[in-house]
Design a protein around this motif. Structure first.
Motif, PDB file in Angstrom:
ATOM      1  N   PHE A   8       0.888  -1.199   0.096  1.00 17.06           N
ATOM      2  CA  PHE A   8      -0.174  -0.015  -0.040  1.00 17.06           C
ATOM      3  C   PHE A   8       0.744   1.172  -0.125  1.00 17.06           C
ATOM      4  CE2 PHE A   8      -3.372   2.637   2.657  1.00 17.06           C
ATOM      5  CZ  PHE A   8      -3.854   3.255   1.421  1.00 17.06           C
ATOM      6  N   LEU A 134      -1.176  -0.873  -4.181  1.00 12.59           N
ATOM      7  CA  LEU A 134      -2.321  -0.196  -4.041  1.00 12.59           C
ATOM      8  C   LEU A 134      -1.884   1.335  -3.839  1.00 12.59           C
ATOM      9  CD1 LEU A 134      -3.663  -2.681  -1.944  1.00 12.59           C
ATOM     10  CD2 LEU A 134      -5.388  -2.106  -3.062  1.00 12.59           C
ATOM     11  N   ASN A 161      -7.864   3.511   4.750  1.00  9.63           N
ATOM     12  CA  ASN A 161      -6.300   3.469   4.615  1.00  9.63           C
ATOM     13  C   ASN A 161      -5.995   2.623   5.716  1.00  9.63           C
ATOM     14  OD1 ASN A 161      -6.352   5.146   2.550  1.00  9.63           O
ATOM     15  ND2 ASN A 161      -5.761   7.120   3.604  1.00  9.63           N
ATOM     16  N   VAL A 164      -6.775  -1.136   4.730  1.00  8.75           N
ATOM     17  CA  VAL A 164      -5.783  -1.823   3.634  1.00  8.75           C
ATOM     18  C   VAL A 164      -4.550  -1.747   4.226  1.00  8.75           C
ATOM     19  CG1 VAL A 164      -5.012  -1.022   1.420  1.00  8.75           C
ATOM     20  CG2 VAL A 164      -7.404  -0.836   1.992  1.00  8.75           C
ATOM     21  N   CYS A 168      -2.045  -5.282   4.120  1.00  8.70           N
ATOM     22  CA  CYS A 168      -0.957  -5.530   3.227  1.00  8.70           C
ATOM     23  C   CYS A 168       0.556  -5.635   3.839  1.00  8.70           C
ATOM     24  CB  CYS A 168      -0.792  -4.077   2.555  1.00  8.70           C
ATOM     25  SG  CYS A 168      -1.881  -3.629   1.362  1.00  8.70           S
ATOM     26  N   VAL A 171       3.668  -1.335   3.766  1.00 12.32           N
ATOM     27  CA  VAL A 171       3.268   0.226   3.388  1.00 12.32           C
ATOM     28  C   VAL A 171       4.087   1.279   3.554  1.00 12.32           C
ATOM     29  CG1 VAL A 171       1.452   1.950   4.631  1.00 12.32           C
ATOM     30  CG2 VAL A 171       1.129  -0.710   5.178  1.00 12.32           C
TER      31      VAL A 171
END
Length: 189
Positions: A8, A134, A161, A164, A168, A171
């Motif tokens: 992300f 993403l 946010n 997600v 993940c 990040v």
């Protein structure tokens, strides 16, 4: 980027988010048996946005010629499931516009609750067999917005946010074109 890694990338406007995602796609595509897709979520609401989308498409085609584009403004989970494969990197650019398409759609379209699509996106991320990158905006660093609808959007984007980021492996926060790792694939205790 390993086979099943999800990253992300978030940051402010023009922070280098998309450029980082494209760089990851370029590296992925160095292996000839691999492919990559970009799921574009933007919609051409007005002339300026149409021009912006066209410019992004042209620039991206020059920078990452092997990156194919699939436009999907709302059914993101379905598109991820359809395009993902172990040899395929999927880039989603961007989650902020995707959420906007649900909560603040173009004139003539009704706003809809985004809880179900967000839950479906998170399920899809857990199920896909290939890597996903993403891209999203971090807009919660400024002053509290004046309007109720805008405050609600900022709150909802902040929750998206966080969800997600939790889903993940990595990040990355972008600022001035520089990446700052917020979460690593193998975090240290």
């Amino acid at each position: 980027m390993s086979q099943a890694t999800h990253e992300f990338i978030l940051g402010g406007q023009k922070s280098g988010k998309s450029a980082r995602a494209e760089t990851l796609a370029q590296v992925w595509l160095q292996s000839p048996q691999r492919q990559a897709w970009l799921i574009a979520t933007a919609q051409p609401w007005d002339d300026e946005m149409s021009q912006r989308i066209a410019r992004h498409q042209q620039d991206r085609a020059l920078r990452v010629p092997g990156l194919r584009t699939h436009e999907e403004p709302r059914q993101l989970a379905e598109a991820l499931r359809r395009l993902s494969a172990p040899d395929t990197l999927v880039v989603v650019d961007c989650l902020t516009l995707w959420l906007t398409n649900w909560l603040m759609p173009a004139p003539g379209q009704a706003a809809q609750d985004a809880e179900a699509p967000v839950a479906e996106l998170l399920r899809a991320l857990a199920q896909v067999r290939g890597p996903v990158v993403l891209v999203g905006n971090e807009i919660g660093l400024g002053v509290i917005p004046m309007g109720r609808e805008v405050r609600q959007f900022v709150d909802r984007l902040g929750r998206l946010n966080q969800q997600v980021a939790a889903a993940c492996d990595r990040v990355t926060l972008m600022a001035a074109g520089l990446p700052l790792s917020l979460k690593a694939e193998n975090p240290q205790p």
